[in-house]
Design a protein around this motif. Structure first.
Motif, PDB file in Angstrom:
ATOM      1  N   THR A  45       0.574  -1.422  -0.199  1.00  0.00           N
ATOM      2  CA  THR A  45      -0.277   0.254   0.173  1.00  0.00           C
ATOM      3  C   THR A  45       0.879   1.546  -0.159  1.00  0.00           C
ATOM      4  O   THR A  45       1.933   0.591   0.205  1.00  0.00           O
ATOM      5  CB  THR A  45      -0.717  -0.416   1.314  1.00  0.00           C
ATOM      6  OG1 THR A  45       0.141   0.331   2.682  1.00  0.00           O
ATOM      7  CG2 THR A  45      -2.235  -1.410   1.708  1.00  0.00           C
ATOM      8  N   GLU A  46       0.239   2.499  -0.544  1.00  0.00           N
ATOM      9  CA  GLU A  46       0.978   4.073  -0.476  1.00  0.00           C
ATOM     10  C   GLU A  46       1.365   4.270   0.870  1.00  0.00           C
ATOM     11  O   GLU A  46       2.615   4.941   0.929  1.00  0.00           O
ATOM     12  CB  GLU A  46       0.066   4.835  -1.195  1.00  0.00           C
ATOM     13  CG  GLU A  46       1.176   5.874  -1.759  1.00  0.00           C
ATOM     14  CD  GLU A  46       0.481   6.724  -2.214  1.00  0.00           C
ATOM     15  OE1 GLU A  46       0.965   8.059  -2.826  1.00  0.00           O
ATOM     16  OE2 GLU A  46      -0.800   6.098  -3.081  1.00  0.00           O
ATOM     17  N   GLY A  50       4.553   3.277   0.193  1.00  0.00           N
ATOM     18  CA  GLY A  50       5.079   4.131  -1.039  1.00  0.00           C
ATOM     19  C   GLY A  50       4.272   4.539  -2.087  1.00  0.00           C
ATOM     20  O   GLY A  50       4.707   4.548  -2.820  1.00  0.00           O
ATOM     21  N   TYR A  51       3.885   2.792  -2.255  1.00  0.00           N
ATOM     22  CA  TYR A  51       3.020   2.325  -3.900  1.00  0.00           C
ATOM     23  C   TYR A  51       1.710   1.471  -3.344  1.00  0.00           C
ATOM     24  O   TYR A  51       2.124   0.684  -2.720  1.00  0.00           O
ATOM     25  CB  TYR A  51       3.961   2.344  -4.739  1.00  0.00           C
ATOM     26  CG  TYR A  51       4.802   1.121  -4.950  1.00  0.00           C
ATOM     27  CD1 TYR A  51       4.527  -0.547  -5.115  1.00  0.00           C
ATOM     28  CD2 TYR A  51       6.043   0.492  -4.258  1.00  0.00           C
ATOM     29  CE1 TYR A  51       5.384  -1.142  -5.153  1.00  0.00           C
ATOM     30  CE2 TYR A  51       6.612   0.071  -3.642  1.00  0.00           C
ATOM     31  CZ  TYR A  51       6.319  -0.981  -4.474  1.00  0.00           C
ATOM     32  OH  TYR A  51       7.544  -2.056  -3.875  1.00  0.00           O
ATOM     33  N   ASN A  52       1.110   1.759  -4.190  1.00  0.00           N
ATOM     34  CA  ASN A  52       0.392   0.643  -4.629  1.00  0.00           C
ATOM     35  C   ASN A  52       0.375  -0.952  -5.172  1.00  0.00           C
ATOM     36  O   ASN A  52       0.817  -0.092  -6.133  1.00  0.00           O
ATOM     37  CB  ASN A  52      -1.298   0.838  -4.400  1.00  0.00           C
ATOM     38  CG  ASN A  52      -2.474   1.771  -3.588  1.00  0.00           C
ATOM     39  OD1 ASN A  52      -1.243   1.215  -2.664  1.00  0.00           O
ATOM     40  ND2 ASN A  52      -2.037   2.239  -4.025  1.00  0.00           N
ATOM     41  N   ARG A  89       1.739  -2.958 -10.339  1.00  0.00           N
ATOM     42  CA  ARG A  89       1.188  -2.122  -9.921  1.00  0.00           C
ATOM     43  C   ARG A  89      -0.192  -1.354  -9.960  1.00  0.00           C
ATOM     44  O   ARG A  89      -0.251  -1.807 -10.859  1.00  0.00           O
ATOM     45  CB  ARG A  89       2.748  -0.695 -10.104  1.00  0.00           C
ATOM     46  CG  ARG A  89       3.767  -1.661  -9.087  1.00  0.00           C
ATOM     47  CD  ARG A  89       4.569  -0.156  -8.888  1.00  0.00           C
ATOM     48  NE  ARG A  89       5.571   0.413  -8.188  1.00  0.00           N
ATOM     49  CZ  ARG A  89       6.587   1.316  -8.505  1.00  0.00           C
ATOM     50  NH1 ARG A  89       6.289   2.020  -8.059  1.00  0.00           N
ATOM     51  NH2 ARG A  89       7.553   0.432  -7.542  1.00  0.00           N
ATOM     52  N   GLU A  92      -4.994   2.337  -7.168  1.00  0.00           N
ATOM     53  CA  GLU A  92      -6.005   2.181  -5.878  1.00  0.00           C
ATOM     54  C   GLU A  92      -5.576   1.347  -4.959  1.00  0.00           C
ATOM     55  O   GLU A  92      -5.094   0.192  -5.748  1.00  0.00           O
ATOM     56  CB  GLU A  92      -7.018   3.072  -6.283  1.00  0.00           C
ATOM     57  CG  GLU A  92      -6.873   3.322  -7.145  1.00  0.00           C
ATOM     58  CD  GLU A  92      -8.979   3.848  -7.324  1.00  0.00           C
ATOM     59  OE1 GLU A  92      -9.827   3.359  -6.436  1.00  0.00           O
ATOM     60  OE2 GLU A  92      -8.984   5.024  -7.935  1.00  0.00           O
TER      61      GLU A  92
END
Length: 223
Positions: A45-46, A50-52, A89, A92
């Motif tokens: 998760t972001e 830092g990213y989904n 990736r 959301e």
């Protein structure tokens, strides 16, 4: 909330090429890809990473075939060992997906006509400019010493160096290649096979990564 299964992808193995006949009796060359059992091994998760992203594992493996880092990673998430993993990736957070869930290939290929397939192309060793870049050959007349040479590679005085990007002899193949907009000819749910029209990167038994065409994911290639 991203719930569309086409936001991530699948891992498979290239079996080889064959040909089939369409409804009009025309011969269609296809590549057979054997889909593996794709299991979610980790969800990023972001807020935390830092990213989904959704990490998918395929091809079960024994402990002796894995590195210590892989054993710790799979053990931490309480999932089986896998030879191949791939991060897909997503834009959301996927809230309805859990670690250990199997990705349904039937839902993935439902109404899906084109995909992007990534793999390692067949290595053909070190090649010259004629074969690698399709350069023209020199004269065949007597005394010619530039039959298959690439010719001048730059000025001798100014700038006195070879410009970056100059086409020169180098390794051919054995590189990461993605075929975009590959047409899905047929998906066989019973045998878990997918027929892709035309060629697919790599030789037989090459691991390939399948994404729905048009889904931007900023993927990185994982061995």
């Amino acid at each position: 909330m991203a719930t569309n299964i086409k936001d991530y992808g699948l891992i498979g193995k290239k079996v080889g090429m064959t040909q089939v006949f369409d409804e009009e009796g025309n011969v269609v060359p296809v590549t057979v890809v054997q889909l593996a059992e794709n299991v979610v091994t980790e969800i990023k998760t972001e807020a935390r990473d830092g990213y989904n992203a959704v990490q998918v594992g395929a091809f079960k493996a024994k402990d002796k075939h894995l590195t210590k880092a892989d054993k710790v990673r799979f053990g931490k998430n309480n999932v089986e060992n896998f030879r191949k993993t791939k991060e897909f990736r997503c834009h959301e957070v996927i809230e309805d997906l859990k670690v250990g869930d199997a990705i349904n290939a039937t839902d993935f290929f439902a109404d899906l006509k084109k995909v992007d397939i990534t793999g390692i192309s067949i290595g053909k060793g070190f090649q010259g400019g004629v074969k690698l870049h399709n350069m023209g050959v020199g004269r065949n007349s007597h005394g010619s010493k530039s039959k298959r040479q690439i010719g001048s590679i730059g000025a001798g005085t100014t700038p006195g160096s070879v410009k970056k990007g100059k086409r020169m002899p180098s390794m051919m193949g054995n590189r990461i290649f993605t075929k975009t907009k590959a047409i899905v000819y047929k998906y066989d749910a019973e045998k878990n096979l997918v027929l892709i029209k035309g060629p697919v990167p790599g030789k037989a038994n090459t691991t390939v990564y399948i994404k729905a065409n048009g889904v931007r994911t900023w993927n990185t290639y994982n061995k």
